[in-house]
Design a protein around this motif. Structure first.
Motif, mmCIF file in Angstrom:
data_model
loop_
_atom_site.group_PDB
_atom_site.id
_atom_site.type_symbol
_atom_site.label_atom_id
_atom_site.label_comp_id
_atom_site.label_asym_id
_atom_site.label_seq_id
_atom_site.Cartn_x
_atom_site.Cartn_y
_atom_site.Cartn_z
ATOM 1 N N PRO A 263 0.799 -1.227 0.000
ATOM 2 C CA PRO A 263 0.000 0.000 0.000
ATOM 3 C C PRO A 263 0.833 1.278 0.000
ATOM 4 O O PRO A 263 0.369 2.320 -0.455
ATOM 5 C CB PRO A 263 -0.816 -0.113 1.297
ATOM 6 N N GLY A 264 2.087 1.217 0.469
ATOM 7 C CA GLY A 264 2.911 2.406 0.521
ATOM 8 C C GLY A 264 3.607 2.733 -0.787
ATOM 9 O O GLY A 264 4.059 3.849 -0.996
ATOM 10 N N ASP A 265 3.669 1.744 -1.676
ATOM 11 C CA ASP A 265 4.381 1.907 -2.945
ATOM 12 C C ASP A 265 3.651 2.921 -3.838
ATOM 13 O O ASP A 265 2.487 2.748 -4.151
ATOM 14 C CB ASP A 265 4.452 0.534 -3.638
ATOM 15 N N LEU A 272 -3.896 2.040 -8.377
ATOM 16 C CA LEU A 272 -5.214 1.958 -7.742
ATOM 17 C C LEU A 272 -6.102 3.148 -8.100
ATOM 18 O O LEU A 272 -7.295 2.989 -8.313
ATOM 19 C CB LEU A 272 -5.073 1.853 -6.222
ATOM 20 N N THR A 273 -5.515 4.340 -8.161
ATOM 21 C CA THR A 273 -6.357 5.493 -8.453
ATOM 22 C C THR A 273 -6.696 5.579 -9.935
ATOM 23 O O THR A 273 -7.749 6.077 -10.297
ATOM 24 C CB THR A 273 -5.684 6.820 -8.025
ATOM 25 N N GLU A 274 -5.817 5.043 -10.781
ATOM 26 C CA GLU A 274 -6.052 5.189 -12.217
ATOM 27 C C GLU A 274 -6.918 4.092 -12.815
ATOM 28 O O GLU A 274 -7.373 4.191 -13.943
ATOM 29 C CB GLU A 274 -4.715 5.245 -12.964
ATOM 30 N N HIS A 275 -7.140 3.020 -12.086
ATOM 31 C CA HIS A 275 -7.905 1.916 -12.676
ATOM 32 C C HIS A 275 -9.161 1.596 -11.882
ATOM 33 O O HIS A 275 -9.400 0.464 -11.498
ATOM 34 C CB HIS A 275 -7.024 0.679 -12.830
ATOM 35 N N ILE A 276 -9.926 2.636 -11.649
ATOM 36 C CA ILE A 276 -11.187 2.428 -10.941
ATOM 37 C C ILE A 276 -12.321 2.356 -11.951
ATOM 38 O O ILE A 276 -12.442 3.202 -12.832
ATOM 39 C CB ILE A 276 -11.428 3.574 -9.932
ATOM 40 N N TRP A 290 -8.976 -5.035 1.374
ATOM 41 C CA TRP A 290 -7.935 -4.228 2.015
ATOM 42 C C TRP A 290 -8.438 -2.796 2.237
ATOM 43 O O TRP A 290 -9.099 -2.233 1.361
ATOM 44 C CB TRP A 290 -6.689 -4.192 1.121
ATOM 45 N N ALA A 291 -8.095 -2.232 3.372
ATOM 46 C CA ALA A 291 -8.549 -0.876 3.684
ATOM 47 C C ALA A 291 -8.123 0.103 2.590
ATOM 48 O O ALA A 291 -8.895 0.974 2.192
ATOM 49 C CB ALA A 291 -8.000 -0.444 5.037
ATOM 50 N N THR A 292 -6.901 -0.061 2.075
ATOM 51 C CA THR A 292 -6.408 0.834 1.020
ATOM 52 C C THR A 292 -7.342 0.821 -0.179
ATOM 53 O O THR A 292 -7.646 1.871 -0.754
ATOM 54 C CB THR A 292 -5.028 0.370 0.523
ATOM 55 N N ALA A 293 -7.781 -0.382 -0.565
ATOM 56 C CA ALA A 293 -8.661 -0.510 -1.725
ATOM 57 C C ALA A 293 -10.025 0.092 -1.422
ATOM 58 O O ALA A 293 -10.601 0.823 -2.234
ATOM 59 C CB ALA A 293 -8.799 -1.980 -2.120
ATOM 60 N N GLU A 294 -10.532 -0.205 -0.240
ATOM 61 C CA GLU A 294 -11.849 0.316 0.140
ATOM 62 C C GLU A 294 -11.852 1.841 0.154
ATOM 63 O O GLU A 294 -12.781 2.474 -0.352
ATOM 64 C CB GLU A 294 -12.244 -0.208 1.533
ATOM 65 N N ASN A 295 -10.805 2.410 0.726
ATOM 66 C CA ASN A 295 -10.726 3.862 0.797
ATOM 67 C C ASN A 295 -10.667 4.504 -0.578
ATOM 68 O O ASN A 295 -11.309 5.513 -0.830
ATOM 69 C CB ASN A 295 -9.509 4.298 1.617
ATOM 70 N N ALA A 298 -14.095 4.465 -1.970
ATOM 71 C CA ALA A 298 -15.046 5.323 -1.266
ATOM 72 C C ALA A 298 -15.060 6.721 -1.878
ATOM 73 O O ALA A 298 -16.096 7.373 -1.954
ATOM 74 C CB ALA A 298 -14.688 5.394 0.213
ATOM 75 N N ASP A 299 -13.905 7.185 -2.338
ATOM 76 C CA ASP A 299 -13.830 8.532 -2.908
ATOM 77 C C ASP A 299 -14.266 8.591 -4.363
ATOM 78 O O ASP A 299 -14.917 9.527 -4.789
ATOM 79 C CB ASP A 299 -12.386 9.060 -2.842
ATOM 80 N N LYS A 300 -13.872 7.550 -5.129
ATOM 81 C CA LYS A 300 -13.963 7.703 -6.576
ATOM 82 C C LYS A 300 -15.073 6.924 -7.273
ATOM 83 O O LYS A 300 -15.543 7.345 -8.317
ATOM 84 C CB LYS A 300 -12.613 7.284 -7.198
ATOM 85 N N ALA A 301 -15.470 5.776 -6.735
ATOM 86 C CA ALA A 301 -16.457 4.965 -7.438
ATOM 87 C C ALA A 301 -17.856 5.247 -6.892
ATOM 88 O O ALA A 301 -18.016 5.926 -5.883
ATOM 89 C CB ALA A 301 -16.126 3.489 -7.280
#
Lengths: 353, 150
Positions: A263-265, A272-276, A290-295, A298-301
């Motif tokens: 998640p830090g990479d 993750l942000t470009e392929h929603i 994963w929380a990273t994916a869920e978050n 939550a913002d974009k989809a």
């Protein structure tokens, strides 16, 4: 001689071969098949690992067992268990086991099996190749891996009765040990690397396999060469699984376009942000749980809410006496409760079309 | 305000084998847009669930789904209608056009085998009830029934 102990079975369908008659037939069939499509059915070197993985369905788990060396059927063996890719938000998690006779420990050391995190990717690849190609290694070391699909990880963790990642991990480890037993490996000692508390894990394994001497330890990877070997098999498999990943979603992402998956990479973050996808979220390379994916979603989809009706069920507390006075509003209008027949069937009046 | 269904009735009766593939999902999606159903969803439908062969599996945003195909009730047609001039809604006569028909849909449950307790199947019971309530009864039948009981 151990004829090609057949190799590839999808863990989800887990077809068990019941009678020896069927088994013989299966093996002879597998033998002929092997010759024809050697490249994708068998892993005989580092080079054949990628094509094998690419030929599997990546939304399901895949188990691969190497041929069992003849000595492992007779002499008491040690078996190591380790995992790779537990933390990343994308890609499969891979469980690996490796085993060899207790007396062949030196072979592991000669191969260079040591703490896999200290080894470079290149070095791990070389050792993996050696295990599968060098005669002295092939004759005493066997291994197996389970590729746990990110799709399976997400759906297990999101079940109504949640199945934690620890649970998924333990089941995979025990499943692999069982497969080794079924293949005839004479296991005497089992060494397991763990991230969580070792005691509970050890207890469970003991109950399941009472005959073996079981050691569960943190960083077993660097202490026991047999665990290092398992770790190398798992890590190399995970790396290759990502390299050959084909998106059923039709995405075309260039080599290493999604980074390490941690998640830090920053590369992973960008992926993750470009392929929603607005509706479906991510391609199923991503672990939705994963929380990273869920978050990120939550913002974009689009917001999505699942039916979880049982949690909302009101507890029945008997009819209240005051209920009979409640129906009228101040203006004297009478509000009627919908008939139970309709309510239970989720039916209501619609005036707007 | 009136609503006009603007299409040829023949279209509705046409063979629907090439009809729309509908998915009934156990989730509320706050959005209205084109969805990549084929690549992100249909691609992953499998029908090898261990319980029963008729049950399919898939997942939505990592949530496991179990589903089955359900036909449109006998005697009914299923159509998707679309309104072109949505801004005019409620003000003038509305016009709906036919964008597709279907004769079955995929009903998906979140991690539960499809059964008679599913809301969709429950709701469809209304059809039987309304049938029973609206069957015309003529005088002869009433006579016969009362005579039987006497």
């Amino acid at each position: 001689m151990p004829t090609a102990e057949d190799i590839k079975l999808k863990s989800e369908t887990s077809i068990k071969v019941e009678t020896s008659a069927i088994k013989d037939e299966d093996e002879s069939m597998a033998d002929t098949k092997d010759e024809a499509t050697d490249d994708t059915n068998r892993i005989s070197s580092l080079k054949s690992l990628g094509p094998f993985i690419a030929a599997q369905e990546n939304s399901k788990n895949t188990i691969y067992l190497s041929d069992v060396p003849a000595v492992c059927l007779e002499k008491p063996c040690m078996l190591g268990v380790d995992e790779a890719g537990r933390g990343p938000v994308l890609g499969p998690m891979v469980y690996g086991i490796s085993y060899c006779p207790l007396e062949s420990k030196q072979a592991l050391v000669d191969l260079g099996c040591a703490d896999s995190k200290q080894l470079t990717e290149e070095k791990r690849d070389i050792i993996f190749n050696d295990i599968n190609t060098l005669d002295y290694a092939k004759e005493c070391i066997g291994w197996a891996v389970e590729i746990i699909s990110p799709n399976v990880i997400s759906t297990s963790m999101n079940r109504r009765t949640k199945c934690s990642l620890n649970e998924v991990s333990m089941n995979s480890a025990m499943g692999l040990i069982e497969r080794a037993i079924e293949a005839g490996v004479n296991i005497a000692e089992v060494y397991v690397d763990t991230v969580g508390p070792p005691e509970k894990y050890q207890e469970r394994l003991k109950r399941k396999f009472p005959k073996f001497k079981i050691t569960v330890a943190k960083k077993a990877d660097s202490t026991y060469p047999i665990v290092s070997a398992a770790s190398i098999c798992a890590k190399v498999t995970r790396d290759h699984a990502l390299k050959v990943w084909k998106f059923p979603e039709g995405l075309n992402i260039k080599d290493n376009g999604f980074g390490s998956g941690y998640p830090g990479d920053p590369v992973t973050k960008r992926f993750l942000t470009e392929h929603i996808d607005l509706v479906f979220g991510f391609p199923r390379l991503v672990r939705f749980s994963w929380a990273t994916a869920e978050n990120a979603l939550a913002d974009k989809a689009f917001n999505m809410e699942f039916d979880e009706s049982e949690s909302e069920k009101p507890k029945y507390a008997g009819t209240k006496l005051t209920k009979f006075f409640k129906g009228t509003t101040k203006t004297g209008e009478i509000k009627r409760e919908e008939c139970r027949f309709f309510k239970e069937r989720h039916l209501g009046n619609v005036t707007e079309f | 305000m009136s609503i006009t269904l603007d299409f040829n009735i023949k279209k509705l009766n046409r063979n629907t084998s090439k009809g729309l593939h509908l998915h009934y999902l156990p989730a509320k999606i706050d959005g209205d847009a084109h969805a990549n159903v084929d690549t992100y969803f249909n691609n992953y439908t499998r029908s090898e669930h261990p319980f029963e062969g008729r049950v399919s599996t898939n997942a939505l945003r990592g949530y496991p789904l179990l589903g089955e195909q359900i036909g449109v009730p006998d005697g009914f047609k299923a159509a998707v209608l679309q309104e072109t001039r949505q801004s005019m809604r409620g003000l003038t006569a509305r016009q709906l056009r036919l964008t597709g028909t279907f004769d079955k849909l995929m009903f998906w449950n979140y991690d539960r085998l499809p059964s008679n307790s599913d809301c969709y199947r429950q709701a469809m019971k209304m059809i039987k009830v309304s049938d029973a309530l609206t069957v015309p009864v003529d005088d002869d039948e009433i006579k016969r029934q009362t005579e039987d009981h006497v």
